[in-house]
Design an enzyme around this catalytic site. Structure first.
Site, PDB file in Angstrom:
ATOM      1  N   HIS A  72     -15.327 -19.780  89.982  1.00  0.00           N
ATOM      2  CA  HIS A  72     -14.783 -19.726  88.618  1.00  0.00           C
ATOM      3  C   HIS A  72     -13.662 -18.714  88.506  1.00  0.00           C
ATOM      4  CE1 HIS A  72     -17.721 -22.185  86.093  1.00  0.00           C
ATOM      5  NE2 HIS A  72     -18.034 -22.409  87.355  1.00  0.00           N
ATOM      6  N   ASP A  73     -13.735 -17.638  89.278  1.00  0.00           N
ATOM      7  CA  ASP A  73     -12.640 -16.667  89.239  1.00  0.00           C
ATOM      8  C   ASP A  73     -11.368 -17.290  89.816  1.00  0.00           C
ATOM      9  OD1 ASP A  73     -11.250 -14.282  88.830  1.00  0.00           O
ATOM     10  OD2 ASP A  73     -11.717 -13.554  90.850  1.00  0.00           O
ATOM     11  N   GLY A  78      -6.234 -17.815  89.307  1.00  0.00           N
ATOM     12  CA  GLY A  78      -6.294 -17.235  90.643  1.00  0.00           C
ATOM     13  C   GLY A  78      -7.418 -16.231  90.832  1.00  0.00           C
ATOM     14  N   HIS A 198     -23.235 -26.023  97.080  1.00  0.00           N
ATOM     15  CA  HIS A 198     -24.387 -26.465  96.293  1.00  0.00           C
ATOM     16  C   HIS A 198     -25.635 -26.648  97.156  1.00  0.00           C
ATOM     17  CE1 HIS A 198     -21.649 -28.058  92.784  1.00  0.00           C
ATOM     18  NE2 HIS A 198     -21.663 -26.746  92.884  1.00  0.00           N
ATOM     19  N   ASP A 252     -30.501 -28.208  95.784  1.00  0.00           N
ATOM     20  CA  ASP A 252     -30.965 -28.722  97.077  1.00  0.00           C
ATOM     21  C   ASP A 252     -32.441 -28.349  97.175  1.00  0.00           C
ATOM     22  OD1 ASP A 252     -31.470 -29.392  99.697  1.00  0.00           O
ATOM     23  OD2 ASP A 252     -30.385 -27.683 100.531  1.00  0.00           O
ATOM     24  N   SER A 255     -34.449 -26.922 100.340  1.00  0.00           N
ATOM     25  CA  SER A 255     -34.196 -25.575 100.872  1.00  0.00           C
ATOM     26  C   SER A 255     -33.170 -24.851 100.001  1.00  0.00           C
ATOM     27  CB  SER A 255     -33.694 -25.668 102.321  1.00  0.00           C
ATOM     28  OG  SER A 255     -32.525 -26.471 102.397  1.00  0.00           O
TER      29      SER A 255
END
Ligand code: HEM
Ligand SMILES: *[C@@H]1O[C@H](CO)[C@@H](O)[C@H](O)[C@H]1NC(C)=O
Ligand SMILES: *[C@@H]1O[C@H](CO)[C@@H](O)[C@H](O)[C@H]1NC(C)=O
Ligand SMILES: *[C@@H]1O[C@H](CO)[C@@H](O)[C@H](O)[C@H]1NC(C)=O
Ligand SMILES: *[C@@H]1O[C@H](CO)[C@@H](O)[C@H](O)[C@H]1NC(C)=O
Length: 335
Positions: A72-73, A78, A198, A252, A255
């Site tokens: 997100h940063d 940038g 993810h 996930d 795991s």
């Protein structure tokens, strides 16, 4: 070939090789370098890792949270730590639409920053702390450890509209996803590799239950592409019609704390959580990557690709040299 000719050639190769990387760095990465703090603040990277170990030990959900914070940063103005800035009028990046409300890890960046301020006042940028923390989060979730470039400086502007425009929503299709990445100079490969993040962490029901379980395309139905043996598990966790359901669901589930290939196995068997995960099967190149990683006996190739993609994302619209600032408090107020 005479020996002296060979020697001259070797010397030329050595000279060129010693110049090229330096030049590549200065131009290609706009003032970033691996080990930027080696002399300015020796031990800075070790200090971040040490602090991250404590943070993840105290609450293991913070590793994935800090990795997402980097995404997100970087995508919004940038990699400049503008995601950290606070706005009293609620018009900052942090205040952007509902999916950003679930962002976490701000206090932990501040905590690492405080340690670095003790060691080396006003030296290590918040933007570099975010990428080092994200890199360490991957490692501390049993993923690879790889070098990241540093030398970023902190931006002073934070605008919620930028966040709304530049971050792909979880229901984005493959054409849109590739566009969100390409306008930031990232390739289809960066997209499919970084989506592999993810493999750790969780999502709130609110981010996907409508699109995938209850109201796909606004038609009141389940997403027909979602694995039919997996869907009931998700329906058990997320109630219908609650658009503010914050229940966490592992992305996930096999795991959730292992940075491994299972994200690709999930997506390949139609068990990716978001439309944006499933969508990676809709383009030949991303599909083939998912298929190959789903079947790969070792994660080595993914890990190498991931390290390279993080370098690419980490170069996004960075401030270096005399641009921007080194902030003492990362989450300073802009208004
Ligand atoms: C390709 C477009 C992407 C979309 C649409 C997307 C969307 C999302 C959404 C909706 C969530 C769940 C938020 C919540 O409900 O709490 C999430 C979580 C997460 N995302 Fe992404 N993401 C994308 C790319 C990335 C990238 C590039 C990274 C990192 C490099 C990343 C890392 C993560 C992580 C680690 C989490 C788990 C956060 C946690 O457990 O707190 N994502 N993502
Ligand atoms: C993408 O690359 C071009 C050419 O190098 C550059 O002008 C532009 O600023 C870059 N855009 C981003 C978002 O990094
Ligand atoms: C499903 O989405 C459509 C279009 O966005 C909306 O009009 C409808 O009210 C939604 N249905 C439910 C049950 O949420
Ligand atoms: C939606 O879910 C949240 C928990 O995530 C709960 O607090 C809230 O009461 C639910 N709202 C409705 C309308 O059921
Ligand atoms: C659904 O998931 C199961 C494993 O949970 C897998 O065996 C099956 O092949 C998947 N189905 C589809 C259509 O991908």
């Amino acid at each position: 070939m005479a020996l002296d000719v060979v020697l001259v050639r070797l010397l030329i190769i050595a000279a060129v090789a010693s110049v090229l990387p330096a030049r590549g760095r200065a131009d290609g990465a706009a003032g970033l370098a691996i080990g930027f703090y080696n002399e300015k603040c020796p031990g800075a990277e070790d200090l971040v890792l040490e602090e991250m170990r404590d943070i993840v030990h105290e609450d293991r959900t913070l590793g994935p949270a800090l990795l997402r914070l980097l995404f997100h940063d970087c995508f919004v103005r940038g990699c400049d730590a503008s995601i950290m800035l606070k706005s009293r009028s609620k018009k900052g990046e942090r205040d952007a639409k509902p999916m950003s409300y679930s962002l976490r890890g701000f206090d932990e960046v501040e905590r690492i920053k405080a340690k670095l301020e003790e060691a080396c006042p006003l030296t290590v940028s918040c933007a570099d702390i975010i990428i080092m923390a994200a890199r360490d989060a991957v490692y501390l979730n049993n993923g690879p450890r790889f070098p990241v470039e540093t030398g970023r400086r902190d931006g002073k502007v934070s605008n919620c509209v930028d966040a709304e425009n530049d971050l792909a929503p979880p229901n984005a299709n493959i054409v849109d996803l590739k566009t969100y990445f390409s306008v930031k100079n990232l390739s289809w490969k960066d997209l499919v590799v970084l989506s592999g993040s993810h493999t750790i962490g969780s999502s709130q029901c609110a981010a996907f239950a409508g699109d995938r379980l209850y109201n796909h395309s606004g038609k009141g139905m389940q997403d027909p592409t979602l694995n039919k043996t997996y869907a009931p598990d998700l329906r058990m966790m997320c109630e219908a019609g609650n658009e503010t359901d914050t229940t966490p669901v592992s992305m996930d589930p096999g795991s959730p704390h292992e940075f491994d290939l299972s994200y690709y196995r999930d997506v390949y068997s139609n068990k990716g959580l978001f439309v944006s995960d499933q969508a990676l099967l809709d383009d030949k190149l991303t599909h083939d990557y998912v298929a190959r990683m789903a079947a790969a006996p070792s994660p080595d190739e993914f890990f190498d690709d991931y390290a390279a993609a993080m370098i690419n994302m980490g170069r996004m619209e960075v401030l270096t040299g005399h641009n921007g600032e080194i902030r003492k408090i990362c989450g300073a107020y802009v208004d």
